[in-house]
Motif scaffolding. Structure first.
Motif, PDB file in Angstrom:
ATOM      1  N   GLU A  34     -24.995 -17.480  45.711  1.00 22.34           N
ATOM      2  CA  GLU A  34     -23.511 -17.306  44.929  1.00 22.34           C
ATOM      3  C   GLU A  34     -23.554 -15.830  44.323  1.00 22.34           C
ATOM      4  OE1 GLU A  34     -20.751 -19.015  44.391  1.00 22.34           O
ATOM      5  OE2 GLU A  34     -21.474 -20.458  45.862  1.00 22.34           O
ATOM      6  N   GLY A  35     -24.610 -15.051  44.343  1.00 26.97           N
ATOM      7  CA  GLY A  35     -24.718 -13.830  43.753  1.00 26.97           C
ATOM      8  C   GLY A  35     -24.190 -12.778  44.853  1.00 26.97           C
ATOM      9  N   LEU A  36     -23.917 -13.286  46.115  1.00 24.16           N
ATOM     10  CA  LEU A  36     -23.404 -12.407  47.100  1.00 24.16           C
ATOM     11  C   LEU A  36     -21.913 -12.407  46.937  1.00 24.16           C
ATOM     12  CD1 LEU A  36     -25.558 -13.915  49.999  1.00 24.16           C
ATOM     13  CD2 LEU A  36     -26.085 -11.867  48.690  1.00 24.16           C
ATOM     14  N   SER A  37     -21.508 -10.959  47.504  1.00 30.19           N
ATOM     15  CA  SER A  37     -20.135 -10.945  47.873  1.00 30.19           C
ATOM     16  C   SER A  37     -19.663  -9.960  48.567  1.00 30.19           C
ATOM     17  CB  SER A  37     -19.273 -10.685  46.158  1.00 30.19           C
ATOM     18  OG  SER A  37     -19.575  -9.367  45.732  1.00 30.19           O
ATOM     19  N   LEU A  38     -18.844  -9.784  49.263  1.00 28.38           N
ATOM     20  CA  LEU A  38     -18.389  -8.937  50.314  1.00 28.38           C
ATOM     21  C   LEU A  38     -18.166  -7.234  49.627  1.00 28.38           C
ATOM     22  CD1 LEU A  38     -16.125 -10.667  52.550  1.00 28.38           C
ATOM     23  CD2 LEU A  38     -18.516 -10.199  53.100  1.00 28.38           C
ATOM     24  N   GLY A  39     -17.472  -7.378  48.524  1.00 27.81           N
ATOM     25  CA  GLY A  39     -17.362  -6.322  47.537  1.00 27.81           C
ATOM     26  C   GLY A  39     -18.551  -5.502  47.109  1.00 27.81           C
ATOM     27  N   ARG A  40     -19.378  -6.432  46.503  1.00 28.95           N
ATOM     28  CA  ARG A  40     -20.734  -5.958  45.939  1.00 28.95           C
ATOM     29  C   ARG A  40     -21.393  -5.218  47.073  1.00 28.95           C
ATOM     30  NH1 ARG A  40     -25.561  -9.547  42.680  1.00 28.95           N
ATOM     31  NH2 ARG A  40     -26.866  -7.714  42.944  1.00 28.95           N
ATOM     32  N   LEU A  41     -21.714  -5.747  48.400  1.00 28.15           N
ATOM     33  CA  LEU A  41     -22.448  -5.391  49.428  1.00 28.15           C
ATOM     34  C   LEU A  41     -21.868  -3.881  49.763  1.00 28.15           C
ATOM     35  CD1 LEU A  41     -23.387  -8.513  51.162  1.00 28.15           C
ATOM     36  CD2 LEU A  41     -25.260  -6.989  50.074  1.00 28.15           C
ATOM     37  N   ALA A  42     -20.575  -3.883  49.770  1.00 28.87           N
ATOM     38  CA  ALA A  42     -20.074  -2.635  50.059  1.00 28.87           C
ATOM     39  C   ALA A  42     -20.254  -1.624  49.264  1.00 28.87           C
ATOM     40  CB  ALA A  42     -18.346  -2.986  50.532  1.00 28.87           C
ATOM     41  N   LEU A  45     -23.981  -0.404  49.284  1.00 26.10           N
ATOM     42  CA  LEU A  45     -24.427   0.105  50.581  1.00 26.10           C
ATOM     43  C   LEU A  45     -23.563   1.331  50.891  1.00 26.10           C
ATOM     44  CD1 LEU A  45     -25.306  -3.158  52.578  1.00 26.10           C
ATOM     45  CD2 LEU A  45     -26.978  -1.364  51.349  1.00 26.10           C
ATOM     46  N   ASP A  46     -22.434   1.609  50.099  1.00 30.23           N
ATOM     47  CA  ASP A  46     -21.485   2.836  50.499  1.00 30.23           C
ATOM     48  C   ASP A  46     -20.850   2.422  51.853  1.00 30.23           C
ATOM     49  OD1 ASP A  46     -20.383   5.123  49.826  1.00 30.23           O
ATOM     50  OD2 ASP A  46     -21.561   6.414  50.783  1.00 30.23           O
ATOM     51  N   LEU A  47     -20.235   1.229  51.995  1.00 31.79           N
ATOM     52  CA  LEU A  47     -19.464   0.939  53.171  1.00 31.79           C
ATOM     53  C   LEU A  47     -18.259   0.449  52.579  1.00 31.79           C
ATOM     54  CD1 LEU A  47     -22.212  -1.546  54.813  1.00 31.79           C
ATOM     55  CD2 LEU A  47     -21.841   0.953  55.525  1.00 31.79           C
ATOM     56  N   SER A  48     -17.297   0.380  53.465  1.00 33.48           N
ATOM     57  CA  SER A  48     -15.733   0.028  53.116  1.00 33.48           C
ATOM     58  C   SER A  48     -16.007  -1.462  53.251  1.00 33.48           C
ATOM     59  CB  SER A  48     -14.975   0.499  54.201  1.00 33.48           C
ATOM     60  OG  SER A  48     -15.065  -0.289  55.537  1.00 33.48           O
ATOM     61  N   LYS A  49     -14.985  -1.922  52.213  1.00 37.88           N
ATOM     62  CA  LYS A  49     -14.838  -3.358  52.224  1.00 37.88           C
ATOM     63  C   LYS A  49     -14.347  -4.267  53.120  1.00 37.88           C
ATOM     64  CE  LYS A  49     -13.450  -7.254  48.892  1.00 37.88           C
ATOM     65  NZ  LYS A  49     -12.970  -7.551  47.469  1.00 37.88           N
ATOM     66  N   PHE A  53     -15.785  -6.727  55.546  1.00 38.00           N
ATOM     67  CA  PHE A  53     -15.126  -8.012  55.802  1.00 38.00           C
ATOM     68  C   PHE A  53     -14.874  -8.354  57.313  1.00 38.00           C
ATOM     69  CE2 PHE A  53     -11.233 -10.639  56.366  1.00 38.00           C
ATOM     70  CZ  PHE A  53     -11.339 -11.649  55.471  1.00 38.00           C
ATOM     71  N   ALA A  54     -14.651  -7.559  57.873  1.00 37.82           N
ATOM     72  CA  ALA A  54     -14.479  -7.446  59.542  1.00 37.82           C
ATOM     73  C   ALA A  54     -15.815  -7.974  60.231  1.00 37.82           C
ATOM     74  CB  ALA A  54     -14.185  -6.062  60.052  1.00 37.82           C
ATOM     75  N   LEU A  55     -17.127  -7.747  59.638  1.00 35.14           N
ATOM     76  CA  LEU A  55     -18.286  -8.265  60.227  1.00 35.14           C
ATOM     77  C   LEU A  55     -18.337  -9.687  59.681  1.00 35.14           C
ATOM     78  CD1 LEU A  55     -20.671  -5.144  59.513  1.00 35.14           C
ATOM     79  CD2 LEU A  55     -19.876  -6.077  61.941  1.00 35.14           C
ATOM     80  N   PHE A  56     -18.029 -10.253  58.481  1.00 36.82           N
ATOM     81  CA  PHE A  56     -18.483 -11.431  58.290  1.00 36.82           C
ATOM     82  C   PHE A  56     -17.116 -12.442  58.064  1.00 36.82           C
ATOM     83  CE2 PHE A  56     -22.041  -8.805  56.994  1.00 36.82           C
ATOM     84  CZ  PHE A  56     -23.174  -9.585  57.644  1.00 36.82           C
ATOM     85  N   GLY A  57     -15.979 -11.873  57.440  1.00 36.86           N
ATOM     86  CA  GLY A  57     -14.829 -12.678  57.397  1.00 36.86           C
ATOM     87  C   GLY A  57     -14.675 -13.356  55.933  1.00 36.86           C
TER      88      GLY A  57
END
Length: 226
Positions: A34-42, A45-49, A53-57
């Motif tokens: 539950e600690g994971l989120s697409l925005g947090r990882l972006a 890791l200095d990636l676009s959200k 999202f395109a990689l995982f959905g």
């Protein structure tokens, strides 16, 4: 043949996916899935959200991919080195040794990834619960299978209850992990190792096939390796 632009984009996408999942496994082993989120990882890791999202959905797809990635790490550090050993007590002992070592060495920063996420999802329903339960069940089945193989080689007594023995071995492994993570106490790994050897000796047809104890590598919790 020169690499096409499409091939290059696919390779970059795969590398980005691996980078994201490596960080996701690290986070989840400490904070849970539950600690994971697409925005947090972006952000981390200095990636676009939008790219993440395109990689995982979705968050659920990210969580499922994280469980699969953790399984691969677990197989690499714990399962495969044991499978390289001949079937028998030595293989079973090596499996337990590898498990204790991967926890003590903090291959996953939070200790055993699956111990952590199993507690998080054991009472829930859904795809993530099912993926975690499947990984947990597969691990138990593997331990029991290796007990059965040792019985087939004649190194464990035929009358030994494979399911009960597997349960007891896993309980010792998981208790060592829990105590170490909660209290920062690494002496519990030696206690678990002693308990495992004692239990295996009790069912071995020739106890001399086993070492006096499991020779564990010293703990090295200095940095993530997942």
């Amino acid at each position: 043949m020169p690499r096409t632009g499409t091939d290059g984009r696919i390779e970059r996408g795969n590398q980005t996916r691996r980078t994201i999942l490596r960080r996701a496994v690290e986070i989840a082993s400490v904070e849970g899935l539950e600690g994971l989120s697409l925005g947090r990882l972006a952000g981390e890791l200095d990636l676009s959200k939008s790219g993440v999202f395109a990689l995982f959905g979705s968050k659920e797809e990210l969580q499922l991919a994280t469980v699969r990635a953790a399984v691969k790490v677990f197989i690499e550090y714990v399962v495969q080195p044991a499978r390289d050993e001949p079937a028998g007590l030595g293989r079973l002992e090596r499996l337990c040794h590898n498990w204790l070592t991967h926890s003590a060495q903090r291959v996953f920063p939070g200790g055993c990834f699956f111990y952590s996420v199993t507690a998080e999802y054991d009472a829930r329903q859904g795809k993530v619960h099912d993926a975690v339960a499947s990984a947990h069940g597969t691990w138990f089945a593997l331990v029991e299978q290796m007990v059965d193989q040792a019985k087939e080689t004649g190194e464990i007594r035929a009358a030994a209850d494979s399911s009960q023995l597997a349960f007891e071995l896993v309980a010792l492994l998981e208790m060592a992990n829990a105590e170490s993570v909660l209290h920062g106490n690494f002496s519990c790994y030696a206690k678990a190792a002693d308990g495992i050897i004692s239990r295996l000796r009790s069912v071995a047809t020739d106890p001399s096939l086993l070492p006096g104890t499991l020779a564990l590598e010293p703990p090295a919790p200095a940095g993530p390796r997942a």
